[in-house]
Every structure is written in structure tokens, then in C-alpha cells.
Design a protein around this motif. Structure first.
Motif, PDB file in Angstrom:
ATOM      1  N   GLU A   1     -15.162  42.827  20.981  1.00 11.05           N
ATOM      2  CA  GLU A   1     -16.222  41.908  21.389  1.00 11.05           C
ATOM      3  C   GLU A   1     -17.604  42.208  20.840  1.00 11.05           C
ATOM      4  O   GLU A   1     -19.066  42.093  19.659  1.00 11.05           O
ATOM      5  N   CYS A   2     -17.635  44.024  21.582  1.00  5.92           N
ATOM      6  CA  CYS A   2     -18.541  44.631  20.550  1.00  5.92           C
ATOM      7  C   CYS A   2     -19.077  44.772  19.379  1.00  5.92           C
ATOM      8  O   CYS A   2     -20.092  44.528  18.470  1.00  5.92           O
ATOM      9  N   GLN A   3     -17.996  45.336  19.201  1.00  4.18           N
ATOM     10  CA  GLN A   3     -17.484  45.620  17.489  1.00  4.18           C
ATOM     11  C   GLN A   3     -18.144  44.235  16.684  1.00  4.18           C
ATOM     12  O   GLN A   3     -19.031  44.421  15.733  1.00  4.18           O
ATOM     13  N   ASN A   4     -17.481  42.979  17.045  1.00  2.21           N
ATOM     14  CA  ASN A   4     -17.730  41.982  16.131  1.00  2.21           C
ATOM     15  C   ASN A   4     -19.412  41.232  16.582  1.00  2.21           C
ATOM     16  O   ASN A   4     -19.891  41.062  15.557  1.00  2.21           O
ATOM     17  N   THR A   5     -20.073  41.450  17.640  1.00  2.00           N
ATOM     18  CA  THR A   5     -21.544  40.894  17.609  1.00  2.00           C
ATOM     19  C   THR A   5     -22.214  42.042  17.087  1.00  2.00           C
ATOM     20  O   THR A   5     -23.392  41.493  16.427  1.00  2.00           O
ATOM     21  N   ILE A   6     -22.155  43.875  16.328  1.00  2.00           N
ATOM     22  CA  ILE A   6     -22.678  44.415  16.035  1.00  2.00           C
ATOM     23  C   ILE A   6     -22.547  43.901  14.471  1.00  2.00           C
ATOM     24  O   ILE A   6     -23.698  43.653  13.716  1.00  2.00           O
ATOM     25  N   LEU A   7     -21.008  44.096  13.880  1.00  2.69           N
ATOM     26  CA  LEU A   7     -20.994  43.071  12.349  1.00  2.69           C
ATOM     27  C   LEU A   7     -21.580  42.259  12.242  1.00  2.69           C
ATOM     28  O   LEU A   7     -22.304  41.138  11.270  1.00  2.69           O
ATOM     29  N   LYS A   8     -21.700  40.913  13.362  1.00  2.00           N
ATOM     30  CA  LYS A   8     -22.651  40.154  12.737  1.00  2.00           C
ATOM     31  C   LYS A   8     -23.792  40.038  12.871  1.00  2.00           C
ATOM     32  O   LYS A   8     -24.279  39.451  12.359  1.00  2.00           O
ATOM     33  N   GLU A   9     -24.253  41.143  13.941  1.00  2.00           N
ATOM     34  CA  GLU A   9     -25.965  40.687  13.791  1.00  2.00           C
ATOM     35  C   GLU A   9     -26.387  41.565  12.430  1.00  2.00           C
ATOM     36  O   GLU A   9     -27.627  41.438  12.611  1.00  2.00           O
ATOM     37  N   LEU A  10     -25.905  42.929  11.792  1.00  2.00           N
ATOM     38  CA  LEU A  10     -26.724  43.612  11.470  1.00  2.00           C
ATOM     39  C   LEU A  10     -26.822  42.844  10.157  1.00  2.00           C
ATOM     40  O   LEU A  10     -26.753  41.798   9.652  1.00  2.00           O
ATOM     41  N   LYS A  11     -28.366  43.038   9.981  1.00  2.00           N
ATOM     42  CA  LYS A  11     -29.253  42.008   8.791  1.00  2.00           C
ATOM     43  C   LYS A  11     -29.142  43.500   7.455  1.00  2.00           C
ATOM     44  O   LYS A  11     -29.944  44.553   7.613  1.00  2.00           O
ATOM     45  N   HIS A  12     -28.661  43.766   6.678  1.00  2.00           N
ATOM     46  CA  HIS A  12     -28.447  44.135   5.068  1.00  2.00           C
ATOM     47  C   HIS A  12     -30.566  43.739   4.280  1.00  2.00           C
ATOM     48  O   HIS A  12     -30.837  42.813   4.759  1.00  2.00           O
ATOM     49  N   LYS A  13     -31.207  44.758   4.274  1.00  2.00           N
ATOM     50  CA  LYS A  13     -32.358  44.704   3.444  1.00  2.00           C
ATOM     51  C   LYS A  13     -32.577  46.358   3.094  1.00  2.00           C
ATOM     52  O   LYS A  13     -31.988  46.714   2.413  1.00  2.00           O
ATOM     53  N   THR A  14     -33.333  46.105   1.597  1.00  2.00           N
ATOM     54  CA  THR A  14     -33.600  47.316   0.179  1.00  2.00           C
ATOM     55  C   THR A  14     -34.909  46.833   0.646  1.00  2.00           C
ATOM     56  O   THR A  14     -35.623  45.991   0.538  1.00  2.00           O
ATOM     57  N   TYR A  15     -35.102  48.660   0.982  1.00  2.00           N
ATOM     58  CA  TYR A  15     -36.820  48.655   0.485  1.00  2.00           C
ATOM     59  C   TYR A  15     -37.325  49.156  -0.277  1.00  2.00           C
ATOM     60  O   TYR A  15     -36.136  49.937  -0.789  1.00  2.00           O
TER      61      TYR A  15
END
Lengths: 221, 221
Positions: free
Chosen positions: A21-35
Motif C-alpha cells: 500500500e505504501c509502494q502504491n501511494t508513492i507511485l501514485k503521488e510521484l510528480k514528474h517534472k523537467t527543470y
């Protein structure tokens, strides 16, 4: 998902020990971004950026003195974790640190509250944060040793060797190099001209070319 | 036992959350020791000293350059925990740190294997180590800022104010002060003479007396 999973283990070695459940939360919440190159990733005036995973590119962590002089502290590259961008969760951090992209940099950002939650509940995460923190402390101790005990010609030689491209060129202004080394532009210019007069480097508009690598390595020791 | 218990909470704020068997192990394993003024508490050549609780006195953490120059990094006083004396358990610490007693110092030492065991199994301990580590990182960042961006007269003034006794005297040789500040004895002597010629301090055999506190505070800003 599997592919992504593999990547997460590169960042968090204890990934497999996390509850699903913790793994799933992380994968779901990760935001991708390019600087973009030169863009500010984090400074202490903004609200907490979060925990940053560097997928590709290069970040620079640096400090700024009251009168505006900069000093590079460490560089973060592929598979590194940027902890200071989440430093707002650490009450004992009393200094200001700045992070900028040295080239176009792809990252994934874990929001602060998720990171905090994991660090508070999983001892593996807490221990990992510890190891990153001591590694950063080592970096800063190294810089301190350099600044305090190493001659400037040696520091500059080392800097040029580390930052050259595949054509032995460093495309930075004297001002930018001074900012990395916590020095003044005039000091950098003077030393570079000294190197040039000894045929170690060649100065050109917007950059420096290394002519005598062996001599530069000797200087950097 | 109760009295000792109370003390332990001063060092480990999460003391009450530890299992009683863990509390008992700690109390049983703690070794009491007194270091004499000037005695080395820890250097990286010895086997791991363990986690040190400072009961009374004062310790100094410092680094030494290849050519023997010293720089004080931070000071530890009553109720502080010396983490670096247990740094052998942290694989990411890649620098050498030295700890010495600045005055007679009473400590209690928790053996490394017990400390390691608690840090590995109790998230509260791991989080606490984290907070100490970030506090030490802050200390070192502060020193870096001082060394890099602050003028030497200002650093010396600050040092004298911090280390004076109740009679406004600092009983240290110029050599010792230089070691604290990562400087050379000659540089310290020159600046002290400059201070003296401006009636800010008075030099006497084996020490310095502060004559004009206001001026010294102004200088230290």
C-alpha cells in the motif's frame, strides 16, 4: 509498472521491504517534472519542494553569503536523491541552501507529506535518510577542507578537470566559476591568465580549453 | 535509578517510549568516565568509542589538515550527545573528526553494539540520530560560511567573546586560538596586537583580557 518498480529500487534500496500500500501511494503521488538548465529547483523562500529523485541531468547545491557570493557544496546526478529540497521537515536545519539545474534535468518529486509519513513510520526510510545526511555532511566537510587548507590554484585546476566536456572545454564565464568556488571573479580571472601564460589552458570567448591535462592534474593534487 | 532515569530523558527524549528491557540494557551497559582537560576523547585511528552522553564539561570537535592545521567545528556541553564518536557505524562518513576535552569532562558511554542495535530497531532512535546529524550539518555549514565569507577580525572577535571566563579573560595561547579558527599563529598574533593597539584587549602572558566589550561586539557582527 514493473519498469518503474525497478527504478524505485535504484532510489530506495529498501523498496521491496515497504508494504504494497505504501509502494502504491508513492507511485501514485510521484510528480514528474523537467527543470531547464539554470532554473532554480529549490530555495528556502519557497514552501517545501519535496523529496526529489534525479532521473537524468545534474543539480547543484550551493550556499550564498550575505553579500551575494556563492559556493557550490555538492552535485547530484542520476539516481541521486535531493534531501535538502525536503529540509523543511527537518527542524534542525538552520541554514539556507539553494539548488539549481546545471543542465536540463528530469526528476520525480515525492510530495513532502508523503515523504514525512514514510520517514516517520518506516525505520528503513529513516535509516536511509540518515545515510544520505551523513554523506552530505561528508561532502560539506570536504569542501571545508578544500576552502581552508588547499591553495586556490589547486582548487581551480581540480574544478576545470571535473567540469570539462568531451572536447576538453569548460563553457562557463569567470563569474560562474567564481560562484562555484566561493571566490571573486577577479581572483579567478587572474589565476586563469596565469594558467594561460604557462600554456596549461587557452581562454576563449565564453569558455576555457584545456591544453596541458598532465600539468593541470599535477596542479590539482 | 529514578534519578538516572530522569537524566536519560534529557539525552534521549523518547526514553519513555523504549521497551523496559531496552531501557534496562542501556542503564546496565553505560560506562562512566572522566576525561581530563586536553585529553583526546576520539580520533579516527582508534576503534569505535561509542555514543557519548556529556554529563558535565565541554568537548571540542575539530578537523586537522594534512599539514597539521586545526579548525574547531563545534562544541558539546552538558546534555549533548557526541555522535561522531560512534561514526564508525555510519558507512557514509568519509572524513576524519577529532574530539578532545576542553575542560575536565564527565561522560557516560553507550557501547557501539548497543547503540547500533537500538538505532537499527527503534525508529525513534533513528529519527533522533537524524536530528542530531542535521544539527551537526548546520554547525559545519555555519563554520563554512564564517571561514569563507567573514573577515578574520570579525571571527576572532566572536571567538574571544564566546570563550572568555567570568573575569573577561581568555586563557589560551595564540597557537591554541589559531587551531580553533583554522588559521596560523602569526595571523592571530598580528590581529590581537592590532586589537591591543586600539585598546580593545590587553595581552598578558598566557592569555588575553577584554577591555572594550562593546567594540568587540561591534567587530563580531
Amino acid at each position: 509498472m514493473n519498469d518503474y518498480n525497478f527504478n524505485m529500487k535504484e532510489f530506495l534500496p529498501f523498496w521491496d521491504d515497504l508494504k504494497s500500500e505504501c509502494q502504491n501511494t508513492i507511485l501514485k503521488e510521484l510528480k514528474h517534472k523537467t527543470y531547464k538548465k539554470g532554473e532554480t529547483v529549490h530555495d528556502n523562500s519557497v514552501t517545501c519542494t519535496g523529496l526529489i529523485f534525479i532521473l537524468s541531468g545534474k543539480l547543484r547545491a550551493y550556499m550564498i553569503s550575505e553579500n551575494g557570493r556563492e559556493l557550490s557544496l555538492y552535485y547530484l546526478m542520476d539516481n541521486d536523491i535531493c534531501l535538502m529540497s525536503a529540509s523543511c521537515v527537518m527542524k534542525d536545519i538552520t541554514f539556507d541552501i539553494f539548488i539549481e539545474a546545471m543542465e536540463d534535468t528530469k526528476v520525480a518529486i515525492l510530495p513532502t507529506h508523503i515523504y514525512k509519513d514514510i520517514a516517520n513510520n518506516y525505520i528503513e526510510m529513516s535509516k536511509y535518510v540518515n545515510s544520505i545526511m551523513s554523506s552530505r555532511l561528508s561532502d560539506v566537510m570536504w569542501i571545508l577542507e578544500q576552502v581552508l587548507f588547499k591553495k586556490f590554484d589547486s582548487r581551480l585546476a581540480e574544478f576545470l578537470l571535473f567540469h570539462r566536456d568531451e572536447n576538453d572545454k569548460i563553457k562557463m564565464t569567470h563569474e560562474e566559476i567564481a560562484n562555484h568556488l566561493g571566490s571573486a571573479r577577479e581572483v579567478v580571472s587572474r589565476m586563469l591568465k596565469h594558467f594561460e601564460s604557462n600554456d596549461i589552458i587557452k581562454l576563449f570567448r565564453g569558455g576555457i580549453e584545456i591544453l596541458n591535462e598532465d600539468e593541470l592534474i599535477k596542479l590539482s593534487d
